[in-house]
Design an enzyme around this catalytic site. Structure first.
Site, short mmCIF file in Angstrom:
data_model
loop_
_atom_site.label_atom_id
_atom_site.label_comp_id
_atom_site.label_asym_id
_atom_site.label_seq_id
_atom_site.Cartn_x
_atom_site.Cartn_y
_atom_site.Cartn_z
N ILE A 99 2.70 -3.34 -1.87
CA ILE A 99 3.25 -4.38 -0.98
C ILE A 99 2.59 -5.73 -1.27
CG2 ILE A 99 3.74 -5.02 1.41
CD1 ILE A 99 3.31 -2.04 2.15
N ALA B 85 -5.68 -5.10 1.30
CA ALA B 85 -6.53 -4.12 0.59
C ALA B 85 -6.86 -2.94 1.49
CB ALA B 85 -7.81 -4.80 0.12
N ALA B 86 -6.56 -1.75 1.00
CA ALA B 86 -6.82 -0.55 1.79
C ALA B 86 -6.67 0.67 0.90
CB ALA B 86 -5.81 -0.45 2.94
N THR C 150 -13.49 1.13 2.84
CA THR C 150 -12.62 -0.02 2.51
C THR C 150 -11.89 -0.53 3.75
OG1 THR C 150 -12.32 0.50 0.20
CG2 THR C 150 -10.52 -0.67 1.26
N THR D 230 -0.17 -0.78 10.20
CA THR D 230 0.86 0.25 10.10
C THR D 230 1.23 0.83 11.46
OG1 THR D 230 1.13 2.56 9.36
CG2 THR D 230 -1.11 1.78 9.54
N ASP D 231 2.45 1.34 11.56
CA ASP D 231 2.89 2.01 12.79
C ASP D 231 2.12 3.31 13.05
OD1 ASP D 231 4.02 3.58 10.77
OD2 ASP D 231 6.09 3.38 11.47
N GLU D 232 1.41 3.80 12.01
CA GLU D 232 0.74 5.10 12.15
C GLU D 232 -0.45 5.04 13.11
OE1 GLU D 232 0.27 7.38 8.57
OE2 GLU D 232 1.86 6.27 7.55
N TYR E 160 -6.59 8.29 7.75
CA TYR E 160 -6.03 7.00 7.30
C TYR E 160 -5.67 6.14 8.51
CZ TYR E 160 -2.29 3.71 6.09
OH TYR E 160 -1.50 2.59 5.99
N LYS F 220 -7.23 2.51 9.90
CA LYS F 220 -6.43 1.29 10.09
C LYS F 220 -6.52 0.83 11.55
CE LYS F 220 -4.12 -0.59 7.55
NZ LYS F 220 -4.39 -1.67 6.55
N LYS G 179 -1.55 18.87 7.04
CA LYS G 179 -2.37 19.07 8.25
C LYS G 179 -2.16 17.93 9.24
CE LYS G 179 -6.60 21.24 6.53
NZ LYS G 179 -8.02 20.89 6.28
N GLY G 180 -1.98 18.27 10.51
CA GLY G 180 -1.88 17.24 11.56
C GLY G 180 -0.69 16.30 11.39
N HIS G 181 0.35 16.76 10.71
CA HIS G 181 1.49 15.91 10.34
C HIS G 181 2.17 15.31 11.58
CE1 HIS G 181 4.83 15.62 7.04
NE2 HIS G 181 4.49 14.46 7.54
N1 LIG Z 1 3.10 1.56 2.13
C1 LIG Z 1 3.55 1.51 3.38
O1 LIG Z 1 4.59 2.08 3.70
C2 LIG Z 1 2.80 0.70 4.42
C3 LIG Z 1 3.39 0.53 5.68
C4 LIG Z 1 2.73 -0.25 6.63
C5 LIG Z 1 1.51 -0.84 6.32
N2 LIG Z 1 0.95 -0.64 5.09
C6 LIG Z 1 -0.34 -1.31 4.80
O2 LIG Z 1 -0.07 -2.28 3.81
C7 LIG Z 1 -1.22 -2.45 2.97
C8 LIG Z 1 -0.80 -2.28 1.52
O3 LIG Z 1 -0.22 -0.98 1.35
P1 LIG Z 1 0.30 -0.52 -0.08
O4 LIG Z 1 1.26 0.58 0.16
O5 LIG Z 1 0.68 -1.69 -0.89
O6 LIG Z 1 -1.05 0.10 -0.67
P2 LIG Z 1 -1.48 0.40 -2.18
O7 LIG Z 1 -2.32 1.62 -2.11
O8 LIG Z 1 -0.29 0.38 -3.08
O9 LIG Z 1 -2.38 -0.86 -2.58
C9 LIG Z 1 -3.67 -1.04 -2.08
C10 LIG Z 1 -4.35 -2.09 -2.95
O10 LIG Z 1 -5.66 -2.34 -2.42
C11 LIG Z 1 -6.60 -2.34 -3.47
N3 LIG Z 1 -7.91 -1.93 -2.95
C12 LIG Z 1 -8.26 -0.71 -2.47
N4 LIG Z 1 -9.56 -0.72 -2.11
C13 LIG Z 1 -10.02 -1.99 -2.32
C14 LIG Z 1 -11.27 -2.63 -2.10
N5 LIG Z 1 -12.33 -1.95 -1.61
N6 LIG Z 1 -11.39 -3.94 -2.42
C15 LIG Z 1 -10.33 -4.63 -2.93
N7 LIG Z 1 -9.14 -4.06 -3.18
C16 LIG Z 1 -8.97 -2.76 -2.86
C17 LIG Z 1 -6.04 -1.35 -4.49
O11 LIG Z 1 -6.58 -1.54 -5.79
C18 LIG Z 1 -4.55 -1.65 -4.41
O12 LIG Z 1 -4.19 -2.69 -5.29
C19 LIG Z 1 -2.24 -1.42 3.43
O13 LIG Z 1 -3.18 -2.08 4.24
C20 LIG Z 1 -1.43 -0.42 4.23
O14 LIG Z 1 -2.21 0.16 5.24
C21 LIG Z 1 1.56 0.12 4.13
#
Ligand SMILES: NC(=O)c1ccc[n+]([C@@H]2O[C@H](COP(=O)([O-])OP(=O)(O)OC[C@H]3O[C@@H](n4cnc5c(N)ncnc54)[C@H](O)[C@@H]3O)[C@@H](O)[C@H]2O)c1
Length: 329
Positions: free
Chosen positions: A16, A86-87, A104, A129-131, A153, A157, A277-279
């Protein structure tokens, strides 16, 4: 003379975050924005996701960890705003081991926010996230819903969101939290269900469906999420939480059928596997607030978005094949 807004985007090499950066610096972006990506390049971070903007004069990349206070303080001091993606983001990995998630997602967020307070950052968008709410059988959560996360997770968050909001209440930092439903689209790491299933089906393989397949998610195209984030960054209010949803609500079984059809396969390619688990059974956010306050509306209908996503994976095996090999997916 107008000076460019300098935006620090953490996790901008992920799914994202990279979509956000490509959009911000692309033809439909606001213009006059300088973007620096801070990314650790974990297994989920991929520099190739940023290739389309690599030569943009407003783009910069720093390879580093959001938990590194010295690096983060220096970077934050050189920027006006932060959008924090970042996550560690994969629920199954958090069930296998939660340490990296707490480090992280919680410590990293706190490190960033402390630097934001010290350096008088004007706005921080905490992408969540909605989670964080747990599971809901019927109806939808408003932003007033108490948090009740179930997976490690989601708990990490939720903790990050609370730390973020506490920096608003305690220090007056302009923090805005978004909570979005499940995203799909191009450049998503192929461990998540949509790209996992597409890449397996395109290779003639089989796909694993958890439990009875009745778990329900709201699927939103990443374009819509990114548009909502821009609305919140530019026009949202400090200390507020905004839900982002309005995608298409589907059970995993329904999603699987659509993916099978889009890839020209049938149900004989599905393996029914033991449930996660815990789905959580169902997530559902009420997104009235962002609609009424900021004029957000999802724009991409699911049939079109899914067809485009399948076509993207079909046309870009050189992007995902090495990732599958590396992650043994
Ligand atoms: N994917 C979804 O459906 C969704 C929905 C709602 C919210 N989100 C949130 O959106 C954000 C992005 O999600 P995504 O799906 O793009 O995740 P992703 O796993 O594709 O990308 C995460 C990015 O963070 C970087 N990263 C991880 N640890 C790091 C650290 N310690 N320092 C710096 N960079 C670090 C990774 O290298 C990666 O580029 C997250 O915070 C996630 O919780 C995701």
């Amino acid at each position: 003379m107008n000076t460019a807004t300098r935006v620090l985007v953490t996790g901008g090499a992920g799914f994202i975050g990279s979509h956000y950066v490509r959009t911000l610096l692309g033809p439909s972006g606001p213009g006059g924005t300088q973007v620096t990506v801070l990314d650790k390049l974990t297994y989920a971070g991929n520099p190739a996701n940023l290739d389309p903007v690599r030569d943009h004069p407003g783009f910069g990349f720093v390879h580093g960890d959001v938990c590194d206070p010295v690096l983060v303080d220096k970077l934050v001091s050189e920027h006006d705003q932060i959008v924090h993606f970042a996550a560690e983001s994969h629920v199954d990995r958090s069930i296998a081991g939660a340490e990296a998630f707490v480090r992280t997602n919680v410590l990293g967020t706190q490190t960033l926010l402390d630097a934001a307070v010290r350096n008088r950052i004007s706005t921080v968008v905490q992408v969540s996230t909605d989670e964080v709410y747990g599971s809901v059988d019927t109806g939808s959560w408003t932003e007033a819903q108490p948090l009740g996360p179930n997976s490690p997770y989601a708990a990490s968050k939720a903790s990050a969101d609370l730390i973020a909001l506490s920096h608003h209440r305690t220090h007056g930092l302009d923090v805005r939290v978004t909570r979005c439903s499940n995203n799909y689209g191009p450049y998503q790491f192929p461990e998540k269900v949509v790209p996992l299933f597409i890449t397996r089906l395109l290779r003639g393989g089989r796909v694993p469906l958890y439990g009875d397949g009745s778990h329900v998610r709201d699927w939103l195209h990443v374009d819509d999420h990114v548009r909502a984030l821009e609305l919140v960054r530019t026009r949202g209010r400090a200390g507020e939480v905004y839900h982002v949803g309005g995608g298409t609500e589907l059970s995993n079984r329904e999603l699987t059928d659509l993916l099978l059809e889009a890839c020209g396969a049938d149900r004989s390619r599905v393996d029914h596997v033991e449930d996660r688990k815990g789905h959580d059974r169902r997530y559902s956010v009420d997104w009235t607030k962002i609609r009424d306050e900021l004029g957000y509306r999802p724009g991409k209908d699911f049939a079109t978005g899914l067809a485009e996503t399948v076509a993207w994976y079909r046309d870009n095996p050189s992007w995902w094949q090495p990732l599958l090999d590396r992650a043994a997916l």
